[in-house]
Design a protein around this motif. Structure first.
Motif, PDB file in Angstrom:
ATOM      1  N   GLU A  17       0.836  -1.198   0.000  1.00 22.13           N
ATOM      2  CA  GLU A  17       0.000   0.000   0.000  1.00 22.13           C
ATOM      3  C   GLU A  17       0.869   1.246   0.000  1.00 22.13           C
ATOM      4  OE1 GLU A  17      -2.651  -0.067   3.250  1.00 22.13           O
ATOM      5  OE2 GLU A  17      -3.798  -1.803   2.519  1.00 22.13           O
ATOM      6  N   HIS A  18       0.325   2.307  -0.605  1.00 21.10           N
ATOM      7  CA  HIS A  18       1.029   3.577  -0.660  1.00 21.10           C
ATOM      8  C   HIS A  18       0.905   4.287   0.685  1.00 21.10           C
ATOM      9  CE1 HIS A  18       2.139   3.764  -4.905  1.00 21.10           C
ATOM     10  NE2 HIS A  18       0.983   3.139  -5.160  1.00 21.10           N
ATOM     11  N   THR A  70      -6.668   9.631 -11.358  1.00 23.72           N
ATOM     12  CA  THR A  70      -5.969   8.380 -11.066  1.00 23.72           C
ATOM     13  C   THR A  70      -4.509   8.684 -10.769  1.00 23.72           C
ATOM     14  OG1 THR A  70      -5.576   8.084 -13.420  1.00 23.72           O
ATOM     15  CG2 THR A  70      -7.492   6.988 -12.483  1.00 23.72           C
ATOM     16  N   ASP A  83      -5.283   5.750  -4.988  1.00 22.10           N
ATOM     17  CA  ASP A  83      -4.710   5.364  -3.702  1.00 22.10           C
ATOM     18  C   ASP A  83      -3.581   6.288  -3.248  1.00 22.10           C
ATOM     19  OD1 ASP A  83      -3.132   4.600  -5.780  1.00 22.10           O
ATOM     20  OD2 ASP A  83      -2.559   2.645  -4.944  1.00 22.10           O
ATOM     21  N   ARG A  84      -3.252   7.299  -4.040  1.00 20.33           N
ATOM     22  CA  ARG A  84      -2.211   8.242  -3.633  1.00 20.33           C
ATOM     23  C   ARG A  84      -2.403   9.552  -4.388  1.00 20.33           C
ATOM     24  NH1 ARG A  84       1.788   9.344  -7.261  1.00 20.33           N
ATOM     25  NH2 ARG A  84       1.996   7.955  -9.092  1.00 20.33           N
TER      26      ARG A  84
END
Length: 369
Positions: free
Chosen positions: A31-32, A71, A74-75
């Motif tokens: 995971e970031h 996009t 997640d970060r």
């Protein structure tokens, strides 16, 4: 998740393509843990060495179109902007605002060059590097400040700070022996242009100060700075102080003129008011005078009434016709009555009659005596 391949690099070492094939060795999905953009503005932005990105997850290369779609989810998209930022002004802030708002979820890193690099490649600055660092930390659009940023961006620097895009104005920046220090960033598809703010720049501000140097030197002398602090000679100091005294006298004269104009305006206003009130009072006075002494005024009627009363008081009242006559008192002798009216007599008919009438008149005179 696509990852960067080591063989897909440009001549400068910046990755330029994505590989959809997984690496030879299998990797567990990580995971970031990248820092997130600031949500509150109660504290200044941190320095990079305090919150450096220690994320172990691979950062896939993004295109500008992908980043504008939001996009990856997640970060945040890490955007880098660098500069000198001397005499931090609205043009700097506007450029950083554009860099911050390029993508829906952006994390803005700002690199500030040190004094040594700036003096070497650009020139002397008004603010030292510590002051410039602090100025950037207190800009609301900045999420992280990188001290002693490189003059030319290297692949190692981009990889260290996990930078996705570099934001700067599109004008070629020739320096350090290069026609454009951002040329290799543009070729790698990592450059996003911003717009310059016309009419404001650090050079313009310095030009204003140099152009009006005497004004600002006199200003600071008047505020308590010494000639030594301002690097002003003894003769110029005396000249500036004399000019300050002259300006004070001019200001006093100007204030007196303004006050005199205000006084004259007030007198004119009051005179207009007095004239207007005098006209109103004069009209009222004339109207009252005409009502009192005019042809049909109240004074005439009053005079006529008083004159008629005086005439009535001076003239005796006539006795009534049927009033009884007063009887004369016996002690008073009757006043002689004189007959002023001629008595008409008929002419004598004969001489004897005439002589008789004359003799009768003479006898009457003797009786009276």
């Amino acid at each position: 998740m696509p990852v960067l391949t080591t063989d897909a690099e440009s001549e400068t070492g910046i990755p330029k393509s994505l590989s959809n094939e997984p690496p030879s060795e299998t990797m567990e999905e990580i995971e970031h843990t990248c820092p997130q953009p600031r949500l509150t503005l109660t504290a200044p932005a941190p320095f990079a060495d305090e919150v450096s990105c220690q994320c172990q997850a691979p950062h896939e290369k993004l295109t500008i179109a992908q980043a504008r779609l939001g996009t990856p989810v997640d970060r945040p998209v890490r955007v880098y902007a660098d500069g000198i930022f001397d005499l931090f002004h609205s043009g700097h802030a506007r450029a950083l605002m554009q860099a911050k708002t390029l993508f829906p979820n952006s994390y803005l890193l700002v690199g500030v060059c040190s004094d040594d690099l700036t003096h070497k490649f650009k020139g002397f600055t008004v603010m030292n590097e510590a002051e410039r660092y602090e100025a950037l930390r207190h800009c609301r659009y900045v999420d992280e400040v990188i001290r002693d940023a490189p003059w030319t961006l290297t692949p190692e620097f981009l990889e260290k700070h996990k930078i996705d895009f570099v934001a700067h104005d599109d004008i070629p920046y020739s320096s350090a022996g290069s026609d454009d220090v951002y040329k290799h960033i543009k070729e790698a598809g990592m450059f996003v242009p911003t717009q310059r703010t016309e009419g404001i720049s650090t050079s313009d501000i310095i030009t204003r100060i140099v152009r009006d140097y005497d004004v600002y030197a006199r200003r600071n002398l008047q505020r308590g700075y010494t000639a030594k602090e301002l690097n002003v000679s003894f003769i110029n100091e005396k000249k500036y102080r004399f000019q300050n005294q002259v300006d004070k006298m001019k200001e006093k004269v100007k204030n007196v003129e303004e006050r005199s104009k205000e006084f004259v305006n007030r007198v004119e206003e009051k005179s207009h008011d007095l004239i207007q009130k005098w006209e109103e009072k004069s009209r009222e006075f004339i109207g009252n005078f005409l009502e009192l002494f005019g042809p049909d005024g109240a004074w005439k009627q009053m005079f006529q009434e008083r004159s008629s009363r005086m005439l009535q008081a001076l003239s005796p009242k006539q006795s009534p016709v049927n009033s009884p006559t007063r009887s004369r008192s016996p002690s008073r002798s009757p006043s002689p009555t004189f007959s002023w009216l001629p008595v008409k007599t008929s002419p004598p008919s004969s001489p004897k009659a005439a002589s008789a009438s004359i003799s009768s008149l003479s006898e009457g005179d003797e009786d009276e005596k």
